[in-house]
Design a protein around this motif. Structure first.
Motif, PDB file in Angstrom:
ATOM      1  N   CYS A 184      27.246   4.839  45.801  1.00  0.00           N
ATOM      2  CA  CYS A 184      28.486   5.221  45.708  1.00  0.00           C
ATOM      3  C   CYS A 184      29.592   6.710  45.808  1.00  0.00           C
ATOM      4  O   CYS A 184      30.338   6.813  46.188  1.00  0.00           O
ATOM      5  N   LEU A 198      29.825   5.978  49.365  1.00  0.00           N
ATOM      6  CA  LEU A 198      30.944   5.927  50.118  1.00  0.00           C
ATOM      7  C   LEU A 198      32.500   7.115  49.822  1.00  0.00           C
ATOM      8  O   LEU A 198      33.122   5.876  50.261  1.00  0.00           O
ATOM      9  N   PHE A 214      34.691   1.722  50.601  1.00  0.00           N
ATOM     10  CA  PHE A 214      34.663   2.979  49.549  1.00  0.00           C
ATOM     11  C   PHE A 214      35.160   3.023  48.642  1.00  0.00           C
ATOM     12  O   PHE A 214      35.958   2.117  48.301  1.00  0.00           O
ATOM     13  N   THR A 215      34.777   4.176  47.743  1.00  0.00           N
ATOM     14  CA  THR A 215      34.709   4.095  46.928  1.00  0.00           C
ATOM     15  C   THR A 215      35.692   5.233  46.263  1.00  0.00           C
ATOM     16  O   THR A 215      35.785   5.830  46.165  1.00  0.00           O
ATOM     17  N   CYS A 221      36.786  -1.115  54.428  1.00  0.00           N
ATOM     18  CA  CYS A 221      35.281  -0.503  54.253  1.00  0.00           C
ATOM     19  C   CYS A 221      34.358  -0.765  52.635  1.00  0.00           C
ATOM     20  O   CYS A 221      33.541  -0.503  53.010  1.00  0.00           O
ATOM     21  N   GLU A 244      30.727   9.152  41.929  1.00  0.00           N
ATOM     22  CA  GLU A 244      32.064   9.199  42.812  1.00  0.00           C
ATOM     23  C   GLU A 244      33.117   9.879  43.002  1.00  0.00           C
ATOM     24  O   GLU A 244      33.097   9.979  44.356  1.00  0.00           O
ATOM     25  N   LYS A 282      24.598  -0.921  43.668  1.00  0.00           N
ATOM     26  CA  LYS A 282      24.761  -0.185  44.438  1.00  0.00           C
ATOM     27  C   LYS A 282      23.974   1.416  44.068  1.00  0.00           C
ATOM     28  O   LYS A 282      23.196   1.528  44.742  1.00  0.00           O
TER      29      LYS A 282
END
Length: 193
Positions: free
Chosen positions: A103, A106, A141-142, A139, A171, A98
């Protein structure tokens, strides 16, 4: 308290690796529920509640403590349940594919959900806490602390790349933005008279 929070989140990660899917995402909530119940210090449960002019050292210490807890747990799981290494490595490979910008974006979603869930839990409303974790996982998400565990459990040849650090820092920053999104939006909203 921060190290123990990292261990609790790591336990959630282990069940997610072993079970996967919706069930793994739901069972992961045990980690965050434990953190909130015991009043432990988790980066994503703390970043949205710090003062603008202070608490930066404390937040950094929470992040470092969480990572230490994840490191300790990754050593134990890597030794006792080596079948978890491959799915953790796939998560790391997915994050690297990604890239840092995706990231980061997310992670904003995850941070927003985590702060919302913790805010509700502090008011005795645990359902949002129990739903928030599966929502962010499903979802895609990170979560910087969960990913600390997944990354540290991955094989060294995969972990020891410069890109891993860049993605991880993206992140951490994205979680911070997401954790504070509601405060920033409230601050920018004109007050009615």
């Amino acid at each position: 308290m921060a190290i123990l929070a990292g261990i609790c989140i790591s336990i959630g990660c282990v069940v997610n690796l072993r079970v996967g899917g919706v069930a793994g995402a739901v069972l992961f909530a045990f980690g965050l529920t434990t953190v909130v119940y015991y009043g432990l210090k988790l980066y994503t449960g703390t970043a949205g509640f710090i003062r603008r002019t202070g608490d930066w050292t404390m937040l950094t210490m929470v992040l470092v403590g969480n990572i230490i807890g994840c490191l300790f747990t990754s050593w134990l799981i890597g030794y006792a349940q080596p079948d978890c290494i491959e799915p953790a490595a796939k998560i790391l490979e997915g994050r690297l594919a990604k890239g840092p910008l995706a990231c980061f974006l997310l992670a904003i979603g995850c941070g927003f959900i985590m702060t919302t869930a913790v805010e509700f839990a502090r008011k005795g409303k645990m359902l949002t806490l129990l739903l928030g974790v599966p929502v962010f996982i499903l979802c895609g998400f990170t979560h910087s602390i969960a990913d600390a565990f997944y990354f540290l459990l991955s094989p060294a040849e995969l972990l020891l790349q410069t890109e891993v650090l860049i993605v991880y820092l993206a992140e951490v920053l994205g979680n911070f933005v997401g954790c504070n999104l509601y405060r920033w939006m409230l601050f920018c909203t004109p007050k009615s008279e």
